[in-house]
Structure formats: C-alpha cells, structure tokens
Write a protein that holds these residues in place. Structure first.
Motif, PDB file in Angstrom:
ATOM      1  N   ARG A   1       2.392  35.146  57.028  1.00 23.14           N
ATOM      2  CA  ARG A   1       1.200  34.596  57.656  1.00 23.14           C
ATOM      3  C   ARG A   1       0.119  34.224  56.638  1.00 23.14           C
ATOM      4  O   ARG A   1      -0.400  33.124  56.670  1.00 23.14           O
ATOM      5  N   CYS A   2      -0.218  35.165  55.723  1.00 22.76           N
ATOM      6  CA  CYS A   2      -1.358  34.882  54.829  1.00 22.76           C
ATOM      7  C   CYS A   2      -0.929  34.416  53.447  1.00 22.76           C
ATOM      8  O   CYS A   2      -1.774  34.029  52.641  1.00 22.76           O
ATOM      9  N   ASN A   3       0.356  34.485  53.114  1.00 23.02           N
ATOM     10  CA  ASN A   3       0.860  34.028  51.822  1.00 23.02           C
ATOM     11  C   ASN A   3       0.504  34.971  50.683  1.00 23.02           C
ATOM     12  O   ASN A   3       0.843  34.701  49.524  1.00 23.02           O
ATOM     13  N   GLY A   4      -0.176  36.086  50.956  1.00 21.01           N
ATOM     14  CA  GLY A   4      -0.466  37.070  49.908  1.00 21.01           C
ATOM     15  C   GLY A   4       0.783  37.867  49.577  1.00 21.01           C
ATOM     16  O   GLY A   4       1.809  37.737  50.245  1.00 21.01           O
ATOM     17  N   PHE A   5       0.707  38.699  48.531  1.00 23.35           N
ATOM     18  CA  PHE A   5       1.850  39.546  48.198  1.00 23.35           C
ATOM     19  C   PHE A   5       2.003  40.633  49.242  1.00 23.35           C
ATOM     20  O   PHE A   5       1.023  41.225  49.699  1.00 23.35           O
ATOM     21  N   SER A   6       3.239  40.912  49.626  1.00 20.14           N
ATOM     22  CA  SER A   6       3.474  41.900  50.672  1.00 20.14           C
ATOM     23  C   SER A   6       4.852  42.509  50.504  1.00 20.14           C
ATOM     24  O   SER A   6       5.768  41.875  49.996  1.00 20.14           O
ATOM     25  N   GLU A   7       4.988  43.764  50.922  1.00 16.15           N
ATOM     26  CA  GLU A   7       6.319  44.365  50.965  1.00 16.15           C
ATOM     27  C   GLU A   7       7.036  43.967  52.241  1.00 16.15           C
ATOM     28  O   GLU A   7       8.232  43.758  52.255  1.00 16.15           O
ATOM     29  N   ALA A   8       6.283  43.884  53.335  1.00 15.89           N
ATOM     30  CA  ALA A   8       6.876  43.559  54.636  1.00 15.89           C
ATOM     31  C   ALA A   8       6.811  42.050  54.872  1.00 15.89           C
ATOM     32  O   ALA A   8       6.109  41.328  54.179  1.00 15.89           O
TER      33      ALA A   8
END
Lengths: 202, 202
Positions: free
Chosen positions: B63-70
C-alpha cells in the motif's frame, strides 16, 4: 499510541550493524541502508558475502602480523626480499604506501595500531613481545621504524627504539623533511625546522 | 617484480564491497575493513547477517511502498489511522520525521526517491502510476505532498499535484515558513519572503 518510528525489525538491525563502521552515525547508517535496499540489492548481497568470507578466510601472518590468507603471507615468504631489514608500520595501509614507493626490498612488521595511552592502548595490546621475537630471529640486522609522524606514532617509535636497541639491533627512523615536489612557501614551519636540523652535506 | 599492493583476495573483495556504500571512497572503505577485521570481528559478523536478513526479509509494502516485513506494513494496516488522508514523502526517513511530530494521523505513500531529470530519474522510475492507483482507492480524499523543499522535491510536488488534481483529489503541500523556535535575525531571506507571502490572519 504507537512508537514514532515504525521501522521493520530487519531494517533496524541493518542500521544498527552499519553504525558499527568507523565514522558512521545513525543518519549515515540509515542512508546507507536505504540505498542498499532500494538501489543496490546486489551490492548488499556482495557486501554480506565479502564480510563472511573475510571473517572466515583472513588471519594474521605468523611473521609480519598483516592480514593474510596463508599462515605466512606472500611478502614474508618471498625469497627475493631482503630478510636483514625489517620495517615496522602501524597499519597495512602504511605498508602499501611504502611498497608503492618502490624504495624498499626488505620485510615488514605490522603493529595493527600504535601506543595511545589516552585510549588505553599499551604495549600489551600491540603484542610488542611478538615483534621482539620476530626481530630477534637472527636474520634481521636493522629495524626501520616507519610509524606515523604524529604524537602517538612518535611515542611508539621511541618506545620500540629502546626495546630493539636493547636487543643489540640497529634501529632507524624514516627521515623527516620537506616533501618531494613541494614549494617551501607552502610547507609548514615545523617541517622546515626539522629539515634544517637534519640537513645533509651534498 | 610484484604488484605494489599485496592485499589478500578476501580483504580486497571486502574493500570493494564497502565502496558501494554511498559516500564511501577507497580510503574510508579500507579503514572500515581494517577496523572490522582488527577490532570488531563480531561487528563484521553482525553486519553480514543483518545484510542477508534485510535482503531476504524486507519488501515494499503493497500500500505505502515503504520497507516492510509483511505484505502490508503495520502503519497501513492500523485501523486507527485516518484512511482519508495520504501523505506523500520521498523516503522512509521523511516519514519517520513526520511521525515523530505527532501531528499526523493519516496514511503514507513513500516515493523512494524524487524526480531528478539530471540523474535520469523520471516518473516511470518512481512508479507514479502505483501512487495514482493507491490515491484512487475511493477512501483517500486529500493528498498532502511532503516532498523536500529542494528544487527536485518541489518539481516532484508540482508534477504530482497536476496528476492527482486531474483525478479529482484535493491536494495540499506542507506550509513553508519560519521554523519553530527560530529568531528572525538568523532565518534566511528566502524563508522570510515565503513566510510573508503566506502570512495568516490571527
């Protein structure tokens, strides 16, 4: 209310690990992490593998104490080098500089540091006894002290000079003077003073 | 005659890999490598593992394009956040700054860059179509453009503003003005000029 910085755990761990590099604060570490993850994944993989390989494969050369893959490094095991002269340097970078001058054919000993009482680095930390054993192998005639011309490098040279002379070795220090290619106008006064004191008849 | 720099292969590879970090030249890379190998082997291991884990476990939030594990990051999946406002930032570091102001309860979109024609970074590279799809989900009413107040950040904001307004969204930009706590005497003239133009009646 959540924490203000919802960073995923692996990113946080990477930033924390990058901060252990010398001269890298939290902002640079974060910038490096973003760069690797966003623009250079292959660079991140390459660095990870290079770190693992270096930790696994590198050790200290048994003779010169520099980094080496083998028990004894190629320089120390090169029969063409003059085993009667031993040049003592602070770091492998200093050794590289001396090698690149093409003015030296002897062997090296790398201290991997210098005496720094203010940082609590004393003779034990630098394993001076190892250097003394190396210099006392019966082949070495002269030890050239090529530590830096900083307060700490000079202290180290002075201290080592006493120890080595007590073993009956001839000890010398790199010459101080005006750098090659420089104009006197732009050389600092301390250097000029040294160059005057150590002037040579021609 | 040998090469002037007899560096063992794993050390050379490590220095080469460290040079890929932003802002790190060959001298810093060498200093970092020596430091890790001589004084911080556990730091080298930690960094190696953190890199591997980050490359393996991190991806971009859908959704936000940030870094994420999920697949979707905790911020985007938090039901307490206001889904009608979307704040567009250049980097996760900017997102962190906005979060730490505690003045924003909406959602984010992270561009992971900005338009930089001189570096050849155009709208395709930043996947503006993804942002437009995200902003057009039917829930978002207002988009706040929080790109930097640099030439490139302003260009990016201007460009995005046109695209988003064409979709019928209300678009705003962070206010420009005198920084909190600052004395006018020490604020630059450009900032004062903006603060005058955008003055508010009290």
């Amino acid at each position: 209310m959540e924490a203000p910085l919802p960073e995923p755990e692996p990113l946080k761990a990477l930033i924390e690990a990058l901060r252990r590099l010398p001269g890298v604060g939290v902002r640079s570490a974060r910038r490096m992490a973003y760069h690797l993850l966003q623009h250079d994944i292959s660079g991140a993989e390459q660095l990870g593998q290079a770190l693992a390989a270096a930790v696994r494969d590198l050790r200290h050369c048994a003779r010169c104490n520099g980094f080496s893959e083998a028990e004894v490094c190629p320089t120390c095991s090169n029969p063409k080098r003059d085993a009667s002269v031993l040049c003592v340097v602070e770091t492998p970078a200093d050794q590289n500089m001396i090698e690149s001058s093409h003015g030296y054919r002897g062997l090296y000993y790398v201290l991997m540091g210098r005496l720094a009482p203010l940082e609590g680095i004393g003779p034990q930390d630098l394993q001076f006894d190892r250097l003394l054993r190396r210099a006392g192998d019966g082949q070495v005639q002269e030890v050239i002290l090529a530590t830096n011309f900083t307060a700490e490098g000079e202290t180290t040279a002075h201290y080592l000079s006493e120890l080595l002379r007590a073993q009956g070795l001839s000890v010398s220090r790199l010459a101080r003077g005006v750098p090659a290619g420089s104009e006197l106008e732009y050389v600092d006064a301390g250097t000029i003073a040294w160059a005057l004191m150590e002037r040579r008849s021609t």
